[in-house]
Each structure stands twice: as structure tokens, then as C-alpha cells.
Design a protein around this motif. Structure first.
Motif, short mmCIF file in Angstrom:
data_model
loop_
_atom_site.label_atom_id
_atom_site.label_comp_id
_atom_site.label_asym_id
_atom_site.label_seq_id
_atom_site.Cartn_x
_atom_site.Cartn_y
_atom_site.Cartn_z
N ASN A 117 -1.92 18.76 0.93
CA ASN A 117 -2.86 18.02 1.76
C ASN A 117 -2.69 16.54 1.44
N ALA A 118 -2.36 15.75 2.46
CA ALA A 118 -2.07 14.33 2.25
C ALA A 118 -3.25 13.47 2.68
N ARG A 119 -3.41 12.35 2.01
CA ARG A 119 -4.40 11.33 2.39
C ARG A 119 -3.67 10.01 2.60
N GLY A 120 -4.30 9.10 3.31
CA GLY A 120 -3.70 7.79 3.54
C GLY A 120 -4.62 6.68 3.06
N PHE A 121 -4.13 5.84 2.13
CA PHE A 121 -4.91 4.72 1.60
C PHE A 121 -4.21 3.43 2.03
N LEU A 122 -4.86 2.62 2.84
CA LEU A 122 -4.29 1.35 3.29
C LEU A 122 -4.71 0.23 2.36
N GLN A 123 -3.74 -0.50 1.79
CA GLN A 123 -4.02 -1.64 0.93
C GLN A 123 -3.58 -2.92 1.64
N ALA A 124 -4.44 -3.94 1.56
CA ALA A 124 -4.16 -5.18 2.28
C ALA A 124 -4.63 -6.38 1.48
N SER A 225 0.36 -2.08 2.79
CA SER A 225 1.09 -0.90 2.34
C SER A 225 0.22 0.32 2.46
N LEU A 226 0.87 1.47 2.63
CA LEU A 226 0.16 2.72 2.80
C LEU A 226 0.51 3.65 1.65
N SER A 227 -0.50 3.98 0.83
CA SER A 227 -0.32 4.95 -0.24
C SER A 227 -0.66 6.33 0.29
N ILE A 228 0.16 7.32 -0.07
CA ILE A 228 -0.04 8.68 0.43
C ILE A 228 -0.11 9.64 -0.76
N PRO A 229 -1.28 9.79 -1.38
CA PRO A 229 -1.42 10.79 -2.45
C PRO A 229 -1.42 12.19 -1.85
N CYS A 230 -0.75 13.10 -2.53
CA CYS A 230 -0.63 14.48 -2.05
C CYS A 230 -1.38 15.41 -2.98
#
Length: 253
Positions: A117-124, A225-230
Motif C-alpha cells: 500500500n503506497a502513500r504520497g508525501f509532497l515536499q515543497a 519532490s514526492l516521497s512514496i513510503p510503501c
């Protein structure tokens, strides 16, 4: 129809072997050919103005700042997000994987590829900042992928991990970190860290960081950038989120 164009065939036989044998980090150039479709500064503006969008602030001096005590909490202090962006800090939005059709497609790719199950964390952030310093991500993930969307960032990943036996909220861990911040234990890291990846990420590039492995990101210009923790998913279980993009029948409107 999704506009995302990505190199979904990036996994080589050697990369799979590494996952089986020693789970080493890896780096892929030009994984996404049009990263701007994943996030723009207009998307950041929209997220900053949504009080129900969970996330936290990144202070250039203090690091992660969680205004309401929990990073997943929703709060209405949207101006704080803009203030941080304008004062050499940044913002991170935690539920960004469902932001648009393109982000959903990307999350779905990782979910299908690795049965997670993936999530998306946007850092700016609008200006260079030191990031989080040397750290590891101790939340219970299977590993994290990072996609550079805008700007360039220097990444260092080390072949050292925080043990899964260590709870980051345990007093012993907190005391050790306190000593490290004061410089008492920094020598241990200087002597024992083994650098395995030292690279400058460009827009569209991908990097993989195994679970609890120490790393350090240093952006030197404005960055998206987009972090994708699984996260783990049992074999045969369906993904937590339906990644298909539905449209209203135009004949009805």
C-alpha cells in the motif's frame, strides 16, 4: 486519461537480486519524463489553502514542526504554511497520492509492482534548506521511493540502519539523539557510516531508500519532490485505495 509518462520497466534483474540478497538502495535517472504533471506550485498553493490536507511544516532551524501535535491532524492555520514557505522553510503534505489522476497512477504502479500500500508525501520549499539532516525514516514502511519533481537535490545514503528493535519514542532513543545533537555521539556516526550512494537528483529521477536506512538530502534550490513510503500488504489482499479515475457521464450534465 492520465498524462503521466514513466519508465515502468526500470527494474533490472540485478535490482531484483539486490532486493532478495541485501536490499541495497538504488538510483534511476529519468524515471518520469514529465514530472510536472505530478505537482506544480499551483498544486502547492491549493494544498496550503486546504485545512483538511494533513501535513507538517519544515523549519530551516528546527526541522519538522507539527503544529497540532500529530502530523496526520488537519488544522485550519493555513497562513502558517505560507509563512514558512516565505521564510526559508517548507511544507509537506501527507495525503498527496490521491491528488490527481497522475499521482494515483504512480501510486498504483508501486502497489502492483511490489504488493504494497503506497502513500504520497509532497515536499515543497521555495529556497534552499538543509532538509532534515542525517536521519532514517522509522515509521513502519517497507521502504521509500523518492521522485524529484522540480529542482536539484544532493542525496547521500549510507549502508547503516536503525534497528527495528528501537522504538523512536523510547526514552533511550530520545536520550541518544539528544547526545548526538550535542555532538557527544557524532563521532560514532562519522566513523561507522558507510556511504553507498552519493548523487545529485534531477527532475524525473527516482531513488530507493530501504527501511530504516540512514540518509541525508541537501536541496540547493527550490524543490518539489514526492516521497512514496510503501506499507505491508498481505499476499492476496486488495490495495487500500481504488486507484482508478472515474468520470461523470457527460451526457448527464
Amino acid at each position: 486519461m492520465s498524462l503521466l509518462r514513466a519508465n515502468y520497466d526500470f527494474m533490472t534483474e540485478k535490482m531484483y537480486e539486490n532486493l532478495f540478497i541485501d536490499d541495497t538502495p538504488f538510483y534511476v535517472e529519468n524515471f518520469v519524463y514529465n514530472p510536472e504533471c505530478l505537482a506544480t506550485w499551483k498544486d502547492v498553493e491549493i494544498c496550503c489553502n486546504q485545512p483538511w490536507q494533513p501535513g507538517y511544516l519544515m523549519d530551516p532551524n528546527k526541522g519538522k514542526v507539527i503544529p497540532d501535535g500529530h502530523e496526520w491532524a488537519c488544522h485550519g492555520k493555513t497562513k502558517e504554511r505560507f509563512d514558512m514557505l516565505y521564510n526559508q522553510g517548507g511544507v509537506c503534505f501527507l495525503d498527496y497520492g490521491e491528488h490527481n489522476e497522475e499521482t494515483n497512477e504512480l501510486m498504483g504502479f508501486f502497489e502492483d509492482k511490489f504488493n504494497v500500500n503506497a502513500r504520497g508525501f509532497l515536499q515543497a520549499h521555495l529556497e534552499p534548506m538543509t532538509g532534515y539532516g542525517l536521519h532514517c525514516d522509522a515509521r513502519e514502511t517497507m521502504g521509500i521511493f523518492i521522485v524529484q519533481i522540480e529542482g536539484r537535490t544532493d542525496w547521500k545514503i549510507y549502508n547503516n540502519r536503525l534497528s527495528s528493535l528501537v522504538n523512536v519514542d523510547h526514552p533511550v532513543h530520545m536520550a541518544f539523539n539528544s547526545k548526538r545533537e550535542s555532538g557527544e555521539t557524532q563521532k560514532l556516526f562519522d566513523e561507522r557510516l558507510k556511504l553507498v550512494i552519493d548523487v545529485r537528483m534531477n527532475p524525473g529521477d527516482l531513488i530507493y531508500i530501504p527501511h530504516r536506512m540512514y540518509h541525508h538530502a541537501t536541496p540547493f534550490e527550490k524543490r518539489l519532490s514526492l516521497s512514496i513510503p510503501c506499507f505491508a500488504r498481505e499476499q492476496g489482499d486488495k490495495p487500500e485505495i481504488d486507484r482508478r479515475y472515474y468520470r461523470i457521464d457527460k451526457s448527464l450534465i
